[in-house]
Design an enzyme around this catalytic site. Structure first.
Site, PDB file in Angstrom:
ATOM      1  N   LYS A 254      -8.624  13.677   5.566  1.00 41.49           N
ATOM      2  CA  LYS A 254      -8.001  13.227   4.301  1.00 41.49           C
ATOM      3  C   LYS A 254      -8.456  14.006   3.136  1.00 41.49           C
ATOM      4  CE  LYS A 254      -5.647  11.059   1.108  1.00 41.49           C
ATOM      5  NZ  LYS A 254      -4.182  11.162   1.197  1.00 41.49           N
TER       6      LYS A 254
ATOM      7  N   LYS B  34     -10.333  12.933  -7.988  1.00 42.77           N
ATOM      8  CA  LYS B  34     -11.280  12.328  -7.265  1.00 42.77           C
ATOM      9  C   LYS B  34     -11.532  13.094  -5.741  1.00 42.77           C
ATOM     10  CE  LYS B  34     -10.303   9.003  -4.618  1.00 42.77           C
ATOM     11  NZ  LYS B  34      -9.881   7.918  -3.934  1.00 42.77           N
TER      12      LYS B  34
ATOM     13  N   THR C 121      -9.308   6.332   0.212  1.00 40.70           N
ATOM     14  CA  THR C 121      -9.692   7.564   0.213  1.00 40.70           C
ATOM     15  C   THR C 121     -11.101   7.481  -0.139  1.00 40.70           C
ATOM     16  OG1 THR C 121      -7.759   8.668   0.166  1.00 40.70           O
ATOM     17  CG2 THR C 121      -9.406  10.109  -0.227  1.00 40.70           C
TER      18      THR C 121
HETATM   19  P1  NAD Z   1      -4.706   2.036  -7.680  1.00 44.66           P
HETATM   20  O1  NAD Z   1      -5.600   2.126  -8.610  1.00 44.66           O
HETATM   21  O2  NAD Z   1      -3.256   1.789  -8.019  1.00 44.66           O
HETATM   22  O3  NAD Z   1      -5.013   0.754  -6.696  1.00 44.66           O
HETATM   23  C1  NAD Z   1      -6.608   0.304  -6.370  1.00 44.66           C
HETATM   24  C2  NAD Z   1      -6.439  -1.214  -6.434  1.00 44.66           C
HETATM   25  O4  NAD Z   1      -7.911  -1.640  -6.143  1.00 44.66           O
HETATM   26  C3  NAD Z   1      -6.475  -1.567  -8.168  1.00 44.66           C
HETATM   27  O5  NAD Z   1      -5.545  -2.734  -8.504  1.00 44.66           O
HETATM   28  C4  NAD Z   1      -7.711  -2.090  -8.370  1.00 44.66           C
HETATM   29  O6  NAD Z   1      -7.722  -3.309  -9.303  1.00 44.66           O
HETATM   30  C5  NAD Z   1      -8.350  -2.615  -6.961  1.00 44.66           C
HETATM   31  N1  NAD Z   1      -9.720  -2.955  -6.875  1.00 44.66           N
HETATM   32  C6  NAD Z   1     -10.766  -2.227  -7.091  1.00 44.66           C
HETATM   33  N2  NAD Z   1     -11.860  -2.591  -6.645  1.00 44.66           N
HETATM   34  C7  NAD Z   1     -11.649  -3.648  -6.060  1.00 44.66           C
HETATM   35  C8  NAD Z   1     -12.280  -4.832  -5.152  1.00 44.66           C
HETATM   36  N3  NAD Z   1     -13.682  -4.497  -5.318  1.00 44.66           N
HETATM   37  N4  NAD Z   1     -11.605  -5.707  -4.626  1.00 44.66           N
HETATM   38  C9  NAD Z   1     -10.245  -5.852  -4.794  1.00 44.66           C
HETATM   39  N5  NAD Z   1      -9.755  -5.042  -5.367  1.00 44.66           N
HETATM   40  C10 NAD Z   1     -10.181  -3.852  -6.125  1.00 44.66           C
HETATM   41  O7  NAD Z   1      -4.956   3.054  -6.561  1.00 44.66           O
HETATM   42  P2  NAD Z   1      -3.699   3.625  -5.456  1.00 44.66           P
HETATM   43  O8  NAD Z   1      -3.088   4.515  -5.959  1.00 44.66           O
HETATM   44  O9  NAD Z   1      -3.451   2.351  -4.879  1.00 44.66           O
HETATM   45  O10 NAD Z   1      -5.016   4.145  -4.449  1.00 44.66           O
HETATM   46  C11 NAD Z   1      -5.678   3.541  -3.703  1.00 44.66           C
HETATM   47  C12 NAD Z   1      -6.433   4.321  -2.622  1.00 44.66           C
HETATM   48  O11 NAD Z   1      -5.492   5.054  -1.924  1.00 44.66           O
HETATM   49  C13 NAD Z   1      -7.244   5.532  -3.240  1.00 44.66           C
HETATM   50  O12 NAD Z   1      -8.576   5.614  -2.717  1.00 44.66           O
HETATM   51  C14 NAD Z   1      -6.496   6.753  -3.370  1.00 44.66           C
HETATM   52  O13 NAD Z   1      -7.182   7.882  -3.350  1.00 44.66           O
HETATM   53  C15 NAD Z   1      -5.598   6.631  -1.991  1.00 44.66           C
HETATM   54  N6  NAD Z   1      -4.179   6.993  -1.953  1.00 44.66           N
HETATM   55  C16 NAD Z   1      -3.595   7.127  -2.936  1.00 44.66           C
HETATM   56  C17 NAD Z   1      -2.069   7.721  -2.878  1.00 44.66           C
HETATM   57  C18 NAD Z   1      -0.982   7.696  -3.930  1.00 44.66           C
HETATM   58  O14 NAD Z   1      -0.125   8.154  -3.807  1.00 44.66           O
HETATM   59  N7  NAD Z   1      -1.275   6.648  -4.994  1.00 44.66           N
HETATM   60  C19 NAD Z   1      -1.687   8.389  -1.905  1.00 44.66           C
HETATM   61  C20 NAD Z   1      -2.720   8.524  -0.725  1.00 44.66           C
HETATM   62  C21 NAD Z   1      -4.151   7.752  -0.873  1.00 44.66           C
END
Ligand code: NAD
Length: 298
Positions: free
Chosen positions: A173, A248, A98
């Site tokens: 989104k 965010k 997102t």
């Molecule tokens: P998270 O922080 O658990 O996971 C993100 C991962 O990306 C981390 O492990 C981080 O180390 C990794 N990362 C960062 N930069 C990187 C790079 N350049 N290369 C490789 N890995 C990298 O976050 P999440 O909860 O999994 O969310 C991920 C995305 O999904 C976000 O944009 C969030 O807004 C969206 N989202 C999350 C949810 C939820 O319920 N958690 C629901 C819908 C959407």
């Protein structure tokens, strides 16, 4: 439908279960994450993990990214050793993070200039839906790219909706999470008021979930322990969807509204509440944990 070689970048709360569903659909998946803890969790879950992003994407038919924010997505695609420099232009690019619409459109343009087909495909549904393969994908990009992405998206989700051209998945989104942030605060306020009025949590849940107050924040993600056993409230608000992520997304919606010249007063208020909650409690707990901050501060 399986059989694709997929690189999956970003193996966090969402990315790891999504990658596992691609494996379950008989694709061969190579993951990568910058974080050591995420790498270790992925290896423990049986995923093949590469040492660099370039290595992960080198032989991929498709690259899926699930990263925290726009700068990480720009870096992962356009940075040195990133996807555009290291993958074959025949690979389909799917960004499910997102992020802001402007960054998404910039990355789309850079991908197109390098000869890649790309979709932005952010998700709704949270960690439980990611694990169950029931996410909703909202997709921006050309129809031909969406058609190529569909088998993979259906391996990770139940619903796939074409929102329009590049960046429109992100627009959908941001609008969805504007509603979610406001609705979660409203559900928390209702439980806090109900308690002060002598109404049991379960009683409010049983009634409101069958009445006009019902919404996902109540029926799937109830912010008090008990009524929805799988909700983060039952595990001391371990995410789930971290409050910092919700902040965010609310900031993204406020930025988009400002650019569009639109006032979204409840969205602005929800953003201010999440900012205060994250400042006080650090932002790592689930976004439904704002009920504890509201309880202390209202
Ligand atoms: P998270 O922080 O658990 O996971 C993100 C991962 O990306 C981390 O492990 C981080 O180390 C990794 N990362 C960062 N930069 C990187 C790079 N350049 N290369 C490789 N890995 C990298 O976050 P999440 O909860 O999994 O969310 C991920 C995305 O999904 C976000 O944009 C969030 O807004 C969206 N989202 C999350 C949810 C939820 O319920 N958690 C629901 C819908 C959407």
């Amino acid at each position: 439908m399986g059989g694709s070689r997929i690189a999956f970048l970003g193996l966090g709360n969402m990315g790891l279960p999504m990658a596992r569903n691609l494996v379950a659909a008989e694709n061969s998946v190579v993951g990568y994450d910058v974080g050591e803890a995420a790498q270790a969790a992925a290896v423990a879950a049986g995923l093949e993990v590469a040492a660099t992003a370039a290595e992960a994407v080198a032989k991929a038919d498709a690259v899926v990214t699930m990263l925290p924010a726009g700068d990480a997505v720009s870096q992962a695609y356009c940075g040195e050793g990133g996807v555009l420099a290291s993958a074959s232009p025949a690979a389909l690019l799917i960004d499910s993070s997102t992020i802001d619409v402007a960054t998404s459109r910039q990355v789309h343009a850079a991908a197109a200039a390098a000869g890649f087909a790309m979709v932005d495909a952010p998700v709704s549904g949270g960690v439980a839906a990611a694990a169950a393969g029931t996410l909703t994908f909202m997709v921006g990009g050309e129809t031909a790219a969406l058609q190529r992405a569909e088998p993979l998206l259906h391996a990770m989700g139940m619903t796939v909706v074409h929102a329009g051209p590049a960046g429109n998945g992100q627009a959908a989104k941001i609008c969805n999470n504007l509603m979610l942030g406001i609705q979660m605060v409203s559900v928390c306020e209702a439980f806090l008021l109900a308690r002060r009025l002598g109404l049991e949590d379960q009683a409010l849940f049983d009634i409101a979930s069958k009445a006009s107050g019902q919404c996902w924040s109540l029926t799937s993600y109830c912010p008090v322990p008990g009524p929805v056993p799988g909700s983060p409230a039952n595990r001391d608000y371990r995410p789930g969807f971290a409050a910092a992520m919700m902040l965010k997304d609310l900031r993204l919606s406020q930025g988009a509204a400002a650019e569009a010249g639109l006032a979204t007063p409840l969205g602005a208020h929800a953003a201010a509440l999440y900012e205060a909650y994250c400042t006080a409690d650090g932002g790592a707990a689930d976004f439904s944990g704002i009920i504890r901050w509201l309880d202390r501060n209202t």
